[in-house]
Design a protein around this motif. Sequence first.
Motif, short mmCIF file in Angstrom:
data_model
loop_
_atom_site.label_atom_id
_atom_site.label_comp_id
_atom_site.label_asym_id
_atom_site.label_seq_id
_atom_site.Cartn_x
_atom_site.Cartn_y
_atom_site.Cartn_z
N ILE A 38 13.30 -64.32 -44.44
CA ILE A 38 13.45 -65.23 -45.57
C ILE A 38 12.08 -65.57 -46.16
CG2 ILE A 38 14.16 -67.56 -46.25
CD1 ILE A 38 16.49 -65.63 -45.81
N LYS A 39 11.10 -65.74 -45.28
CA LYS A 39 9.75 -66.09 -45.74
C LYS A 39 9.15 -64.97 -46.59
CE LYS A 39 5.25 -67.62 -44.00
NZ LYS A 39 4.46 -67.95 -42.78
N VAL A 40 9.25 -63.72 -46.10
CA VAL A 40 8.66 -62.61 -46.86
C VAL A 40 9.47 -62.30 -48.11
CG1 VAL A 40 7.55 -61.60 -44.85
CG2 VAL A 40 9.85 -60.87 -45.44
N LEU A 41 10.78 -62.49 -48.04
CA LEU A 41 11.61 -62.25 -49.22
C LEU A 41 11.30 -63.30 -50.29
CD1 LEU A 41 13.79 -60.57 -50.59
CD2 LEU A 41 15.51 -62.05 -49.56
N LYS A 42 11.08 -64.54 -49.87
CA LYS A 42 10.72 -65.60 -50.81
C LYS A 42 9.43 -65.23 -51.54
CE LYS A 42 9.73 -70.57 -50.94
NZ LYS A 42 9.71 -71.83 -50.13
N ARG A 66 14.49 -70.54 -52.45
CA ARG A 66 15.11 -70.10 -51.20
C ARG A 66 16.05 -68.92 -51.46
NH1 ARG A 66 19.28 -74.01 -47.86
NH2 ARG A 66 20.26 -72.41 -46.55
N PRO A 67 15.86 -67.78 -50.82
CA PRO A 67 16.83 -66.67 -50.96
C PRO A 67 18.14 -67.06 -50.27
CG PRO A 67 14.72 -65.92 -50.07
CD PRO A 67 14.72 -67.41 -49.99
N ILE A 68 19.25 -66.86 -50.92
CA ILE A 68 20.52 -67.28 -50.32
C ILE A 68 21.59 -66.19 -50.28
CG2 ILE A 68 20.22 -69.71 -50.92
CD1 ILE A 68 22.12 -69.25 -53.24
N TRP A 69 21.39 -65.10 -50.98
CA TRP A 69 22.46 -64.09 -51.08
C TRP A 69 22.28 -62.93 -50.11
CZ3 TRP A 69 25.98 -66.43 -53.80
CH2 TRP A 69 25.61 -67.29 -54.84
N VAL A 70 21.02 -62.68 -49.72
CA VAL A 70 20.71 -61.48 -48.94
C VAL A 70 20.05 -61.87 -47.62
CG1 VAL A 70 19.29 -59.40 -48.88
CG2 VAL A 70 20.49 -60.02 -50.97
N ASP A 73 19.55 -57.35 -43.11
CA ASP A 73 20.22 -56.05 -43.15
C ASP A 73 21.65 -56.13 -43.70
OD1 ASP A 73 21.19 -57.48 -41.07
OD2 ASP A 73 20.92 -55.94 -39.54
N GLU A 74 21.99 -57.26 -44.30
CA GLU A 74 23.33 -57.42 -44.84
C GLU A 74 23.35 -58.59 -45.81
OE1 GLU A 74 25.97 -58.46 -41.66
OE2 GLU A 74 24.74 -60.14 -41.00
N LEU A 75 24.49 -58.80 -46.43
CA LEU A 75 24.66 -59.98 -47.28
C LEU A 75 24.81 -61.22 -46.42
CD1 LEU A 75 27.18 -58.83 -50.05
CD2 LEU A 75 24.69 -58.99 -50.19
N SER A 76 24.45 -62.36 -46.98
CA SER A 76 24.72 -63.63 -46.32
C SER A 76 26.19 -63.99 -46.50
CB SER A 76 23.85 -64.73 -46.92
OG SER A 76 24.28 -64.99 -48.26
N GLY A 77 26.62 -65.04 -45.83
CA GLY A 77 27.98 -65.52 -46.03
C GLY A 77 28.23 -65.89 -47.48
N PHE A 78 27.21 -66.42 -48.16
CA PHE A 78 27.34 -66.76 -49.58
C PHE A 78 27.59 -65.50 -50.41
CE2 PHE A 78 25.16 -71.14 -50.20
CZ PHE A 78 25.84 -71.64 -49.09
N GLY A 79 26.83 -64.45 -50.10
CA GLY A 79 26.99 -63.20 -50.85
C GLY A 79 28.37 -62.60 -50.67
N VAL A 80 28.86 -62.59 -49.45
CA VAL A 80 30.20 -62.07 -49.17
C VAL A 80 31.26 -62.89 -49.91
CG1 VAL A 80 31.94 -61.72 -47.37
CG2 VAL A 80 29.56 -61.10 -46.94
N GLU A 125 18.85 -59.61 -54.44
CA GLU A 125 18.95 -61.08 -54.41
C GLU A 125 18.97 -61.64 -55.83
OE1 GLU A 125 18.74 -65.16 -53.26
OE2 GLU A 125 19.15 -63.43 -52.00
N LEU A 126 18.07 -61.17 -56.68
CA LEU A 126 18.00 -61.66 -58.06
C LEU A 126 19.24 -61.25 -58.85
CD1 LEU A 126 14.22 -60.94 -58.75
CD2 LEU A 126 15.29 -63.19 -58.50
N GLN A 127 19.73 -60.04 -58.62
CA GLN A 127 20.95 -59.60 -59.30
C GLN A 127 22.14 -60.47 -58.92
OE1 GLN A 127 20.98 -55.35 -58.21
NE2 GLN A 127 20.91 -54.88 -60.38
N PHE A 128 22.20 -60.84 -57.65
CA PHE A 128 23.28 -61.71 -57.19
C PHE A 128 23.20 -63.07 -57.89
CE2 PHE A 128 24.78 -58.99 -53.82
CZ PHE A 128 26.06 -59.46 -53.56
N MET A 129 22.00 -63.62 -57.99
CA MET A 129 21.86 -64.93 -58.63
C MET A 129 22.26 -64.84 -60.10
SD MET A 129 21.20 -68.09 -58.06
CE MET A 129 20.03 -68.43 -56.75
N GLN A 130 21.85 -63.77 -60.78
CA GLN A 130 22.23 -63.61 -62.18
C GLN A 130 23.74 -63.47 -62.31
OE1 GLN A 130 19.96 -63.62 -65.03
NE2 GLN A 130 22.00 -64.06 -65.82
#
Length: 722
Positions: A38-42, A66-70, A73-80, A125-130
Amino acid sequence: MIQNLFFIPIAFILLVQPLFATVEEYRQIDKEVNAPFIKVLKTELLKHLSSTSPEVQSLYRAIDYRPIWVKKDELSGFGVALLSEAKDDFANGALLSLKADYDRILSREENLNTKMPLVQKAEIELQFMQFYIAYVHAILGKEATLLTPEVLLKTALKEGSLTPAFNRIAKQRIARRTPDVDGDKRILKGSVVLDENMTKALTRGSDKERFKVMYSALNYQPVWIDEKGLSDYTKVLFKTIEEDRVFDHSGPTYRLYTKLKSLPFPADKKEMVKREFEIAKLYQDYMGYLLYGAIDWKTFKRELRKTHKHGVWDVHEVLLSPELLLVESVQKGTLMHAFEKAKPKFPVYDHLVEALVKYRTLAEAGGWSNLPNFKDLKPGMSDPVVPLLRERLQIEGDYVPCEGVDANSTHYDDCLLEAVQRFQARHGLEAEGYIGKKTRRALAETAQHKYVRLRLSIARLKWLKRDSDRYHVVVNIPDFTVMVYDGWNIMEKMRVVTGRKGHETPIFYNEVKRIVLNPYWRIPPSIVRHETLPKLKRDPGYTKKKKIEIHTGYSEHSPEVNPYKVNWHKYGKRLPPYKFMQSPGKHNALGKVKFLFPNSYSVYMHDTPEKALFAKDIRAFSHGCIRLHKPFKMLETFSKIDPKIDFSKAEKILETNKKTPIRLSKSVPIDVIYISAWADRNGTAQFREDIYGYDALHIKTAKWLPDTREKSGKNPADPTEG
């Protein structure tokens, strides 16, 4: 071959059983595991954020980037959850303008894994937010509301789930799913005319808004009457209410039905219009009862937080409405469409209705007499209670008199034994004929209480998430079973162990996304403090003997620590700055395989070396996760669902201890439910212990339910049921 892996020494069970672990600890471990990523993705997100829309930038700023969708190695519960909700809307003909964006995200998400470059994960992650922002705006439309993508996302982050956020916009989602009737097509051939002013003048209070929604979608055309009398829609409505065996005939909605059925048809046009709206109200009230049932979810969840520290019951709003179903029915040309669609699709629902009618009849007839206190009974013994047992079991249908058996005999004979075994099997008890504490407790439940529990089951089934997927996994906590369905035909059924009271398995909907063969078990800090550390102080070789690895982080790839080079005594009762993980193998607390569905509760299905627990009637022993009796059989079942799983190859991998993740080509929905009273496919009524006390809490907080106390004569009227 691999079945031999199930054998485990009894002494080892004491080691692997997480005596001190808590749900919060596993959640914290999950956070720690993902924290570095999460830190490096942020950091990566911040590099690319300027190229996104102002609203995407604003939303990330509001949640501290805060990244929340990814995840790694998989989607987060929010992404699913986001993809699942959008898929359901598309399946119902709503928001189709977003389908192309959804497909693009889905195609990229399918390649998400640990080897994908970080920059690509940031792009996803950005595509999911959009997509999330566009999705919420498409649902809300131009409606003036305080709800925004930011408000809803903050709600989701606070609750740890997207479901509460989407529930807040359920009304708008239903509106997007509600089609309009073709303005050039007449619903009825008569000349009765309606308009918006009539709905305001001839309806009252809260009805006005409901009628406006319904009749505007119908282009203000009458549905229930024409000059000649009642329409076919009304006739179907009346017939359905009359024949509904679950519906209480002493409530206000049924009284409105009997009044309208008996009234002469008016000749005056204004009175005709008034009658149209009266029948419309009857339809809306009755369909509301069919869709939503008796449960007051808001009150229940408030009380649940007070009484069950770890209790979770994640509820999806019913994304159907009387108005939507009426418009669809008009398009189909029959009101039966509405009733069929409102009916829960859960298997054996019709048998459940039959069981409810049976127990209501028994309760109205006075049920059965309470048995006197008696000691444990074994077949062959004699006791004065035996004749009363025969009578008690005969009323419920378990005892069938045998030729040559004296009904007044005090001898516990073979005829009674068969009845007791039937009763025990129907109540989830070992059908051995021995009558002990558990069987006596089941015998003590009244017919009235069983009737109310069956009503409660029907009410709960109405709120299960409705999707269009072919395969489903259903875990029923009170029954301690999991079933895999193919189009609601059972593919597999097996016993499970679920969370003990105080560590309740959450009730929620999710999707199985991954399977891990030969998993590691990340040992919670409390077990390290109370179990591992004291033994390391006495013997630095302890972890090696128990196949526990010590690492600098919660990854098997992080540097490993040599236990002989650490002074464990200097930590006292403090935790050392290391992470402890049990290596894969038959000794592992998670067994040889686990089934993952991304969720904020850190709950999943997994194997276990504690096989002796599956022989017990009540199998609430875990700290929330779902332990499988036959995990390899479950793996084989999934191989029949997903061609990506080669079961023969998986068997060979399971003979080794190599950790091997398998990503499903298509996720499989899983429902964790709480149904303690139902009827099986043979129509046999089944009852289980209210293991978490949720039945009692639902009965206490329900909008309406019959009194649970045994009464002779009819039950009191349910004040708002019908």
